[in-house]
Write a protein that holds these residues in place. Structure first.
Motif, PDB file in Angstrom:
ATOM      1  N   GLY A  63       6.604   8.918 -17.790  1.00 31.41           N
ATOM      2  CA  GLY A  63       5.542   7.942 -18.008  1.00 31.41           C
ATOM      3  C   GLY A  63       5.470   6.912 -16.897  1.00 31.41           C
ATOM      4  N   THR A  64       5.791   7.343 -15.686  1.00 30.33           N
ATOM      5  CA  THR A  64       5.806   6.435 -14.536  1.00 30.33           C
ATOM      6  C   THR A  64       4.450   6.419 -13.839  1.00 30.33           C
ATOM      7  OG1 THR A  64       8.155   6.908 -14.161  1.00 30.33           O
ATOM      8  CG2 THR A  64       6.933   5.892 -12.348  1.00 30.33           C
ATOM      9  N   GLU A  65       3.926   5.233 -13.611  1.00 32.38           N
ATOM     10  CA  GLU A  65       2.673   5.103 -12.872  1.00 32.38           C
ATOM     11  C   GLU A  65       3.004   5.060 -11.387  1.00 32.38           C
ATOM     12  OE1 GLU A  65      -1.300   2.223 -12.621  1.00 32.38           O
ATOM     13  OE2 GLU A  65       0.330   1.757 -14.025  1.00 32.38           O
ATOM     14  N   VAL A  66       2.385   5.940 -10.633  1.00 31.14           N
ATOM     15  CA  VAL A  66       2.700   6.072  -9.211  1.00 31.14           C
ATOM     16  C   VAL A  66       1.501   5.667  -8.370  1.00 31.14           C
ATOM     17  CG1 VAL A  66       3.458   7.650  -7.390  1.00 31.14           C
ATOM     18  CG2 VAL A  66       4.309   7.937  -9.729  1.00 31.14           C
ATOM     19  N   GLY A  67       1.737   4.793  -7.407  1.00 28.24           N
ATOM     20  CA  GLY A  67       0.668   4.293  -6.554  1.00 28.24           C
ATOM     21  C   GLY A  67       0.195   5.312  -5.536  1.00 28.24           C
ATOM     22  N   GLU A  68      -0.944   5.034  -4.928  1.00 26.18           N
ATOM     23  CA  GLU A  68      -1.548   5.929  -3.946  1.00 26.18           C
ATOM     24  C   GLU A  68      -0.619   6.145  -2.752  1.00 26.18           C
ATOM     25  OE1 GLU A  68      -5.594   6.248  -1.184  1.00 26.18           O
ATOM     26  OE2 GLU A  68      -5.298   4.545  -2.533  1.00 26.18           O
ATOM     27  N   GLY A  69      -0.444   7.386  -2.383  1.00 25.66           N
ATOM     28  CA  GLY A  69       0.360   7.722  -1.209  1.00 25.66           C
ATOM     29  C   GLY A  69       1.843   7.899  -1.468  1.00 25.66           C
ATOM     30  N   ILE A 102       4.190  -0.579 -10.779  1.00 26.49           N
ATOM     31  CA  ILE A 102       4.061   0.837 -10.468  1.00 26.49           C
ATOM     32  C   ILE A 102       4.966   1.193  -9.292  1.00 26.49           C
ATOM     33  CG2 ILE A 102       1.687   0.830 -11.293  1.00 26.49           C
ATOM     34  CD1 ILE A 102       0.764   0.943  -8.400  1.00 26.49           C
ATOM     35  N   LEU A 103       5.213   2.471  -9.139  1.00 25.98           N
ATOM     36  CA  LEU A 103       6.026   2.951  -8.029  1.00 25.98           C
ATOM     37  C   LEU A 103       5.129   3.040  -6.794  1.00 25.98           C
ATOM     38  CD1 LEU A 103       8.585   4.098  -6.819  1.00 25.98           C
ATOM     39  CD2 LEU A 103       8.037   6.309  -7.851  1.00 25.98           C
ATOM     40  N   THR A 104       5.336   2.166  -5.847  1.00 24.43           N
ATOM     41  CA  THR A 104       4.464   2.078  -4.676  1.00 24.43           C
ATOM     42  C   THR A 104       5.067   2.765  -3.452  1.00 24.43           C
ATOM     43  OG1 THR A 104       5.436   0.000  -3.923  1.00 24.43           O
ATOM     44  CG2 THR A 104       3.617  -0.142  -5.507  1.00 24.43           C
ATOM     45  N   SER A 105       4.233   2.960  -2.452  1.00 20.89           N
ATOM     46  CA  SER A 105       4.694   3.543  -1.191  1.00 20.89           C
ATOM     47  C   SER A 105       5.714   2.637  -0.515  1.00 20.89           C
ATOM     48  CB  SER A 105       3.505   3.777  -0.251  1.00 20.89           C
ATOM     49  OG  SER A 105       2.622   4.738  -0.777  1.00 20.89           O
ATOM     50  N   ASP A 106       5.500   1.330  -0.602  1.00 20.98           N
ATOM     51  CA  ASP A 106       6.441   0.384   0.003  1.00 20.98           C
ATOM     52  C   ASP A 106       7.820   0.503  -0.629  1.00 20.98           C
ATOM     53  OD1 ASP A 106       4.652  -0.667   1.802  1.00 20.98           O
ATOM     54  OD2 ASP A 106       3.976  -2.269   0.461  1.00 20.98           O
ATOM     55  N   MET A 107       7.845   0.679  -1.950  1.00 17.68           N
ATOM     56  CA  MET A 107       9.119   0.818  -2.655  1.00 17.68           C
ATOM     57  C   MET A 107       9.829   2.108  -2.232  1.00 17.68           C
ATOM     58  SD  MET A 107       9.787   0.762  -6.774  1.00 17.68           S
ATOM     59  CE  MET A 107       8.925  -0.815  -6.894  1.00 17.68           C
ATOM     60  N   VAL A 108       9.058   3.181  -2.091  1.00 16.53           N
ATOM     61  CA  VAL A 108       9.624   4.459  -1.650  1.00 16.53           C
ATOM     62  C   VAL A 108      10.185   4.323  -0.242  1.00 16.53           C
ATOM     63  CG1 VAL A 108       9.096   6.858  -1.055  1.00 16.53           C
ATOM     64  CG2 VAL A 108       8.098   5.843  -3.109  1.00 16.53           C
ATOM     65  N   GLN A 109       9.409   3.699   0.624  1.00 14.84           N
ATOM     66  CA  GLN A 109       9.815   3.534   2.022  1.00 14.84           C
ATOM     67  C   GLN A 109      11.112   2.746   2.146  1.00 14.84           C
ATOM     68  OE1 GLN A 109       8.700   0.212   3.958  1.00 14.84           O
ATOM     69  NE2 GLN A 109      10.414   0.847   5.243  1.00 14.84           N
ATOM     70  N   LYS A 110      11.222   1.653   1.405  1.00 18.15           N
ATOM     71  CA  LYS A 110      12.414   0.804   1.486  1.00 18.15           C
ATOM     72  C   LYS A 110      13.630   1.489   0.867  1.00 18.15           C
ATOM     73  CE  LYS A 110       9.746  -3.488   1.406  1.00 18.15           C
ATOM     74  NZ  LYS A 110       9.362  -4.685   0.607  1.00 18.15           N
ATOM     75  N   VAL A 119       4.778   4.624   6.259  1.00 16.53           N
ATOM     76  CA  VAL A 119       3.787   4.408   5.211  1.00 16.53           C
ATOM     77  C   VAL A 119       2.378   4.499   5.768  1.00 16.53           C
ATOM     78  CG1 VAL A 119       2.926   2.763   3.504  1.00 16.53           C
ATOM     79  CG2 VAL A 119       5.376   2.976   3.893  1.00 16.53           C
ATOM     80  N   GLN A 120       2.189   4.019   6.989  1.00 18.58           N
ATOM     81  CA  GLN A 120       0.858   4.068   7.578  1.00 18.58           C
ATOM     82  C   GLN A 120       0.577   5.406   8.257  1.00 18.58           C
ATOM     83  OE1 GLN A 120       2.905   1.240   8.177  1.00 18.58           O
ATOM     84  NE2 GLN A 120       1.866   0.201   6.501  1.00 18.58           N
ATOM     85  N   SER A 121       1.597   6.272   8.349  1.00 24.91           N
ATOM     86  CA  SER A 121       1.415   7.512   9.108  1.00 24.91           C
ATOM     87  C   SER A 121       1.618   8.754   8.256  1.00 24.91           C
ATOM     88  CB  SER A 121       2.409   7.542  10.285  1.00 24.91           C
ATOM     89  OG  SER A 121       2.292   6.396  11.070  1.00 24.91           O
ATOM     90  N   ILE A 122       1.264   8.658   6.990  1.00 21.84           N
ATOM     91  CA  ILE A 122       1.474   9.781   6.085  1.00 21.84           C
ATOM     92  C   ILE A 122       0.644  10.983   6.517  1.00 21.84           C
ATOM     93  CG2 ILE A 122       1.172  10.581   3.723  1.00 21.84           C
ATOM     94  CD1 ILE A 122       1.693   7.716   2.815  1.00 21.84           C
ATOM     95  N   LYS A 123      -0.606  10.747   6.868  1.00 22.74           N
ATOM     96  CA  LYS A 123      -1.495  11.829   7.255  1.00 22.74           C
ATOM     97  C   LYS A 123      -1.260  12.196   8.714  1.00 22.74           C
ATOM     98  CE  LYS A 123      -3.467  11.952   3.236  1.00 22.74           C
ATOM     99  NZ  LYS A 123      -3.231  13.095   2.326  1.00 22.74           N
ATOM    100  N   VAL A 124      -0.623  13.310   8.924  1.00 23.97           N
ATOM    101  CA  VAL A 124      -0.333  13.784  10.279  1.00 23.97           C
ATOM    102  C   VAL A 124      -1.229  14.973  10.578  1.00 23.97           C
ATOM    103  CG1 VAL A 124       1.420  14.815  11.765  1.00 23.97           C
ATOM    104  CG2 VAL A 124       2.052  13.005  10.168  1.00 23.97           C
ATOM    105  N   ARG A 125      -1.860  14.957  11.724  1.00 29.51           N
ATOM    106  CA  ARG A 125      -2.747  16.048  12.105  1.00 29.51           C
ATOM    107  C   ARG A 125      -1.933  17.240  12.625  1.00 29.51           C
ATOM    108  NH1 ARG A 125      -8.000  14.696  12.241  1.00 29.51           N
ATOM    109  NH2 ARG A 125      -8.561  12.487  12.158  1.00 29.51           N
ATOM    110  N   PRO A 126      -2.439  18.453  12.408  1.00 29.61           N
ATOM    111  CA  PRO A 126      -1.732  19.651  12.868  1.00 29.61           C
ATOM    112  C   PRO A 126      -1.387  19.617  14.354  1.00 29.61           C
ATOM    113  CG  PRO A 126      -3.497  20.265  11.385  1.00 29.61           C
ATOM    114  CD  PRO A 126      -3.655  18.793  11.641  1.00 29.61           C
TER     115      PRO A 126
END
Length: 217
Positions: A63-69, A102-110, A119-126
């Motif tokens: 039942g964890t709310e997870v933030g975008e990314g 909520i579980l945020t990207s910042d929390m995951v990163q830290k 966090v700002q570079s999640i989308k990597v181009r091929p």
């Protein structure tokens, strides 16, 4: 023997090992042949899509709310087995619950000790994957896309295919197109080979993780 008795009773036997029967040195030949007569399934490391699915299922269970990314960030930077992935998520979910948010990207990163830029570079181009692998192995992009069978170049090419599939979640056919118009079965072989070698070869694992880290810095 226990195995013979169970087999005679037509009992279903499930066995696990970190290598194929013929590669287990202390196993008797007669047992090797019997084990080879059964169905063998190679359970490799979960790819990007599977890691995301595991995380989403665990989030639903807790039942964890997870933030975008956040899902993408965890899946892109975790290449171990499913059990450790779930354990990491439970730890993160507990922290989020204690903090009442909520579980945020910042929390995951830290918590995972990732570079702040991740966090700002999640989308990597091929193209960045191909370029990063080429640079790491001291080659040019065209070398990876070419047909040379030089051993270290083939290894670099395989790692590029693995990362395109595993980290970016690109379909096999598309990876083949990106890697010089190769067949999807060639890509599948490369991905499976890298997955297998990462389990037993620390040098390969080190190279893959080094390239992956370079992608997000």
């Amino acid at each position: 023997h226990t195995f013979n008795e169970l087999q005679m009773k037509q009992v279903q036997i499930v066995m696990t090992a970190d290598r194929k029967p013929q590669e287990i040195q202390l196993l008797e030949d007669r047992l090797k042949s019997r084990f080879l007569g059964g169905m063998m399934v190679d359970i490799g490391l979960p790819d990007y899509e599977m890691r995301v699915a595991i995380l989403k299922q665990k989030a639903a269970e807790l039942g964890t709310e997870v933030g975008e990314g956040a899902f993408d960030l965890m899946a892109n930077n975790f290449s171990s087995n499913a059990r450790e992935l779930e354990g990491t998520f439970v730890r993160l979910a507990t922290m989020a619950s204690i903090e009442g948010g909520i579980l945020t990207s910042d929390m995951v990163q830290k918590t995972m000790g990732l570079p702040a830029s991740t966090v700002q570079s999640i989308k990597v181009r091929p193209l960045k994957v191909i370029s990063t692998v080429a640079k790491y192995f001291d080659y040019k992009n065209k070398d990876l896309l070419g047909s040379s069978r030089k051993a270290d170049l083939v290894q670099a090419r395989h790692i590029a295919m693995f990362l395109l599939r595993d980290s970016l979640g690109i379909q096999l056919e598309k990876v083949g197109e990106l890697m010089g118009g190769r067949d999807h079965t060639t890509v599948m072989h490369a991905v499976e080979k890298v997955e297998c070698e990462m389990k037993e070869n620390t040098d390969i694992r080190r190279k893959v993780l080094a390239v992956k880290q370079a992608l997000y810095t």
